[in-house]
Design a protein around this motif. Structure first.
Motif, PDB file in Angstrom:
ATOM      1  N   VAL A  91     -11.656   5.085   4.354  1.00 54.20           N
ATOM      2  CA  VAL A  91     -12.360   4.477   5.478  1.00 54.20           C
ATOM      3  C   VAL A  91     -11.868   5.067   6.789  1.00 54.20           C
ATOM      4  O   VAL A  91     -10.783   5.639   6.871  1.00 54.20           O
ATOM      5  CB  VAL A  91     -12.182   2.941   5.501  1.00 54.20           C
ATOM      6  CG1 VAL A  91     -12.818   2.311   4.287  1.00 54.20           C
ATOM      7  CG2 VAL A  91     -10.721   2.544   5.631  1.00 54.20           C
ATOM      8  N   GLU A  92     -12.695   4.909   7.821  1.00 58.05           N
ATOM      9  CA  GLU A  92     -12.322   5.346   9.151  1.00 58.05           C
ATOM     10  C   GLU A  92     -11.196   4.462   9.689  1.00 58.05           C
ATOM     11  O   GLU A  92     -10.995   3.337   9.246  1.00 58.05           O
ATOM     12  CB  GLU A  92     -13.526   5.237  10.089  1.00 58.05           C
ATOM     13  CG  GLU A  92     -14.747   6.015   9.658  1.00 58.05           C
ATOM     14  CD  GLU A  92     -15.972   5.657  10.471  1.00 58.05           C
ATOM     15  OE1 GLU A  92     -15.881   4.715  11.299  1.00 58.05           O
ATOM     16  OE2 GLU A  92     -17.019   6.306  10.282  1.00 58.05           O
ATOM     17  N   SER A  93     -10.486   4.975  10.686  1.00 59.36           N
ATOM     18  CA  SER A  93      -9.555   4.117  11.421  1.00 59.36           C
ATOM     19  C   SER A  93     -10.368   2.997  12.060  1.00 59.36           C
ATOM     20  O   SER A  93     -11.371   3.240  12.728  1.00 59.36           O
ATOM     21  CB  SER A  93      -8.831   4.926  12.500  1.00 59.36           C
ATOM     22  OG  SER A  93      -7.938   4.109  13.221  1.00 59.36           O
ATOM     23  N   GLY A  94      -9.967   1.763  11.810  1.00 58.97           N
ATOM     24  CA  GLY A  94     -10.754   0.614  12.239  1.00 58.97           C
ATOM     25  C   GLY A  94     -11.798   0.200  11.230  1.00 58.97           C
ATOM     26  O   GLY A  94     -12.556  -0.736  11.473  1.00 58.97           O
ATOM     27  N   GLY A  95     -11.820   0.869  10.070  1.00 58.09           N
ATOM     28  CA  GLY A  95     -12.791   0.548   9.028  1.00 58.09           C
ATOM     29  C   GLY A  95     -12.355  -0.617   8.165  1.00 58.09           C
ATOM     30  O   GLY A  95     -11.180  -1.017   8.157  1.00 58.09           O
ATOM     31  N   THR A  96     -13.304  -1.163   7.424  1.00 49.76           N
ATOM     32  CA  THR A  96     -13.078  -2.368   6.634  1.00 49.76           C
ATOM     33  C   THR A  96     -13.290  -2.103   5.154  1.00 49.76           C
ATOM     34  O   THR A  96     -14.222  -1.411   4.768  1.00 49.76           O
ATOM     35  CB  THR A  96     -14.024  -3.493   7.092  1.00 49.76           C
ATOM     36  OG1 THR A  96     -13.772  -3.796   8.465  1.00 49.76           O
ATOM     37  CG2 THR A  96     -13.841  -4.754   6.261  1.00 49.76           C
ATOM     38  N   THR A 149      -9.344  -5.051   7.587  1.00 50.44           N
ATOM     39  CA  THR A 149      -9.674  -4.019   8.561  1.00 50.44           C
ATOM     40  C   THR A 149      -8.400  -3.245   8.866  1.00 50.44           C
ATOM     41  O   THR A 149      -7.379  -3.840   9.225  1.00 50.44           O
ATOM     42  CB  THR A 149     -10.259  -4.632   9.843  1.00 50.44           C
ATOM     43  OG1 THR A 149     -11.521  -5.218   9.531  1.00 50.44           O
ATOM     44  CG2 THR A 149     -10.467  -3.573  10.914  1.00 50.44           C
ATOM     45  N   PHE A 150      -8.457  -1.932   8.681  1.00 50.69           N
ATOM     46  CA  PHE A 150      -7.287  -1.062   8.809  1.00 50.69           C
ATOM     47  C   PHE A 150      -7.358  -0.305  10.132  1.00 50.69           C
ATOM     48  O   PHE A 150      -8.257   0.515  10.337  1.00 50.69           O
ATOM     49  CB  PHE A 150      -7.241  -0.068   7.648  1.00 50.69           C
ATOM     50  CG  PHE A 150      -6.988  -0.705   6.306  1.00 50.69           C
ATOM     51  CD1 PHE A 150      -5.704  -0.762   5.774  1.00 50.69           C
ATOM     52  CD2 PHE A 150      -8.033  -1.256   5.574  1.00 50.69           C
ATOM     53  CE1 PHE A 150      -5.467  -1.348   4.538  1.00 50.69           C
ATOM     54  CE2 PHE A 150      -7.808  -1.839   4.335  1.00 50.69           C
ATOM     55  CZ  PHE A 150      -6.525  -1.889   3.821  1.00 50.69           C
ATOM     56  N   GLN A 151      -6.402  -0.556  11.001  1.00 50.59           N
ATOM     57  CA  GLN A 151      -6.398   0.064  12.323  1.00 50.59           C
ATOM     58  C   GLN A 151      -5.573   1.337  12.378  1.00 50.59           C
ATOM     59  O   GLN A 151      -5.779   2.150  13.287  1.00 50.59           O
ATOM     60  CB  GLN A 151      -5.862  -0.936  13.366  1.00 50.59           C
ATOM     61  CG  GLN A 151      -6.610  -2.252  13.431  1.00 50.59           C
ATOM     62  CD  GLN A 151      -8.026  -2.127  13.978  1.00 50.59           C
ATOM     63  OE1 GLN A 151      -8.443  -1.043  14.378  1.00 50.59           O
ATOM     64  NE2 GLN A 151      -8.761  -3.212  13.977  1.00 50.59           N
ATOM     65  N   GLU A 152      -4.640   1.512  11.451  1.00 51.89           N
ATOM     66  CA  GLU A 152      -3.701   2.629  11.514  1.00 51.89           C
ATOM     67  C   GLU A 152      -4.012   3.658  10.427  1.00 51.89           C
ATOM     68  O   GLU A 152      -4.144   3.315   9.243  1.00 51.89           O
ATOM     69  CB  GLU A 152      -2.260   2.129  11.322  1.00 51.89           C
ATOM     70  CG  GLU A 152      -1.806   1.096  12.341  1.00 51.89           C
ATOM     71  CD  GLU A 152      -1.609   1.696  13.719  1.00 51.89           C
ATOM     72  OE1 GLU A 152      -1.281   2.898  13.796  1.00 51.89           O
ATOM     73  OE2 GLU A 152      -1.801   0.966  14.705  1.00 51.89           O
TER      74      GLU A 152
END
Length: 232
Positions: A91-96, A149-152
């Motif tokens: 997933v993108e940074s900030g993706g869920t 949701t992954f921010q890093e």
């Protein structure tokens, strides 16, 4: 997802220093951190299955190198086997990532020392330094979901801690075979991570503290991750 009845929704936002959780019934009050976690409506899983021989498909390379804003992972049991499908997502940074209970009883628990009380082999940290772990509830009703949701940017490994009796059993050390012990582990790749194992604990060889089947799966994940993301 339209075929699933959503009985519970747990939503988490994972950053380098904070972990925020909320129940679906409380989301109407809203926070900026949770607004953009996405929904499962219309989302498509990138899993492929080949059950003709009773086995499951490990070929997930088509999902790697092309990070998505949102993806789904189903938690499944068939006969005596248990799986996260697909095993690896990007997933993108900030993706869920949304985990959906398809069958059986399951949870999703990050490899992090803070989770050692429910997953003893989590003392082998397999998420990026400076990030907090997650540990979902136990899900036993088809359609229940858990979202992160992954921010890093980074590589995040996780496992299912449930035993054949449908409870968290303390891992293979406690004498109860868990789904992790049968190889029910998964990986989330976020953004464009550094592929140096010194920078990404998940890319290091799994320690002997992990069950053999889990070690085998994680080694495969490492090979596929390196092959798919080299040069990105």
């Amino acid at each position: 997802m339209s075929d699933h009845t959503l009985t519970r929704r747990h939503t988490l936002a994972l950053t380098g220093s904070t972990l925020t959780a909320g129940l679906a019934g409380c989301l109407d009050n809203g926070t900026d951190q949770l607004e953009n976690n996405g929904t499962t409506d219309g989302a498509e899983t990138s899993a492929t299955r080949d059950d003709s021989d009773g086995d499951h498909d490990h070929d997930v390379e088509h999902t790697l190198g092309h990070p998505e804003e949102h993806t789904e992972v189903t938690m499944e049991s068939d006969d005596d086997a248990h799986h996260f499908v697909p095993h690896v997502v990007h997933v993108e940074s900030g993706g869920t990532v949304t985990w959906i209970l398809d069958s059986g009883v399951h949870d999703t628990v990050a490899y992090h020392p803070d989770n050692a009380s429910i997953l003893p082999s989590a003392t082998d940290r397999r998420v990026p330094d400076g990030t907090n772990p997650w540990a979902s509830d136990i899900y036993d009703t088809e359609g229940e979901i858990f979202e992160m949701t992954f921010q890093e940017d980074g590589v995040y490994d996780y496992a299912c801690t449930i035993t054949g009796h449908g409870h968290r059993g303390g891992g293979h050390h406690g004498g109860h075979q868990t789904h992790e012990s049968t190889g029910m582990v998964g990986r989330v790749i976020v953004g464009d991570p550094d592929l140096d194992p010194d920078e990404q604990p998940a890319l290091q060889s799994p320690s002997g503290e992990l069950p053999e089947a889990a070690r085998h799966e994680l080694e495969q994940f490492n090979d596929k991750t390196q092959e798919a993301l080299q040069g990105h």
